[in-house]
Scaffold this active site. Sequence first.
Site, mmCIF file in Angstrom:
data_model
loop_
_atom_site.group_PDB
_atom_site.id
_atom_site.type_symbol
_atom_site.label_atom_id
_atom_site.label_comp_id
_atom_site.label_asym_id
_atom_site.label_seq_id
_atom_site.Cartn_x
_atom_site.Cartn_y
_atom_site.Cartn_z
ATOM 1 N N GLU A 81 -6.187 -12.522 0.819
ATOM 2 C CA GLU A 81 -7.188 -11.484 1.071
ATOM 3 C C GLU A 81 -8.091 -11.298 -0.139
ATOM 4 O O GLU A 81 -7.622 -10.892 -1.211
ATOM 5 C CB GLU A 81 -6.491 -10.162 1.408
ATOM 6 C CG GLU A 81 -5.570 -10.253 2.616
ATOM 7 C CD GLU A 81 -4.773 -8.982 2.850
ATOM 8 O OE1 GLU A 81 -4.865 -8.049 2.019
ATOM 9 O OE2 GLU A 81 -4.045 -8.919 3.847
ATOM 10 N N ASP B 18 -7.639 -1.744 -1.464
ATOM 11 C CA ASP B 18 -8.584 -2.628 -0.802
ATOM 12 C C ASP B 18 -9.984 -2.162 -1.189
ATOM 13 O O ASP B 18 -10.315 -0.971 -1.024
ATOM 14 C CB ASP B 18 -8.428 -2.560 0.719
ATOM 15 C CG ASP B 18 -7.093 -3.101 1.200
ATOM 16 O OD1 ASP B 18 -6.461 -3.879 0.462
ATOM 17 O OD2 ASP B 18 -6.676 -2.734 2.324
ATOM 18 N N HIS C 78 -7.934 -7.403 -1.527
ATOM 19 C CA HIS C 78 -6.683 -6.689 -1.831
ATOM 20 C C HIS C 78 -6.211 -6.994 -3.244
ATOM 21 O O HIS C 78 -5.983 -8.156 -3.595
ATOM 22 C CB HIS C 78 -5.610 -7.105 -0.812
ATOM 23 C CG HIS C 78 -4.263 -6.475 -1.046
ATOM 24 N ND1 HIS C 78 -3.678 -5.620 -0.141
ATOM 25 C CD2 HIS C 78 -3.382 -6.575 -2.076
ATOM 26 C CE1 HIS C 78 -2.495 -5.231 -0.607
ATOM 27 N NE2 HIS C 78 -2.305 -5.810 -1.780
ATOM 28 N N HIS D 46 0.817 -1.216 0.000
ATOM 29 C CA HIS D 46 0.000 0.000 0.000
ATOM 30 C C HIS D 46 0.848 1.263 0.000
ATOM 31 O O HIS D 46 0.367 2.326 -0.417
ATOM 32 C CB HIS D 46 -0.943 -0.001 1.195
ATOM 33 C CG HIS D 46 -2.176 -0.825 0.985
ATOM 34 N ND1 HIS D 46 -3.288 -0.357 0.326
ATOM 35 C CD2 HIS D 46 -2.465 -2.106 1.334
ATOM 36 C CE1 HIS D 46 -4.216 -1.300 0.287
ATOM 37 N NE2 HIS D 46 -3.737 -2.375 0.895
#
Length: 235
Positions: free
Chosen positions: A206, A143, A209, A136
């Site tokens: 995830e 996300d 993500h 990130h």
Amino acid sequence: MPPLRPWSPIPIDDAGEPLDELPATLWRLEPHPYQRLGAPYGAGASPFRLRRGVIVRLKTAQGLLQQQQPHWRLAIFDAWRPLAVQAFMVRHAFREACRERSLDPDAAGPAQAAVAAEVDRFWAPPSPDPATPPPHSTGAAVDLTLAEADGRPLAMGGEIDAIGPISHPDHYAEAPPGSEAADWHVRRLLLVGVMAAAGFAQHPNEWWHFSHGDQLWAWRCQEPQALYGAVAGEG
């Protein structure tokens, strides 16, 4: 020291693109969850920024989604994070996970070590090394989830940032046909389908993500180098 990710050795040749604010056509889930917790973004810094080329691909993904579901849209939960925020959120996630298990987060023991290892599967360490930036912090990772036309998020079978198997993209793959869990799996498949078609790679742990151009993307797409390294917020 947490173990390196499998994508950590991939070299970075930064394309030099600036961070841009997300356009109004991409829905933001506000108030921003980490700002609400007091994460240290700094004066005037916006978490809803990404590299210019990543935003173009997000808009493409939304168009692909609406070809299949005209009344749905992408909903952005989080985008760029400075290292200070990454460090803040890793600590927060660890302390919350300890609290849920009735553990003292300030104690050192095998139970706390196990929690730290589990958190590490979902939260990248806030590495200041330019060769191993958190995804990130590059402005290449986002996300997000699916939402109704009015911005209400759709049920996906687990909250963003949940620690545990429920967050794995294929957690509901064996759900009985016609069940609510099967619907969650179909929605996760739709999300990854439109994002992959727009050039994004999904985090293996995830469902929410995705990234384009960072080391994780290069690893998953078998690219020789990443396009984006860590970027400062004033860019």
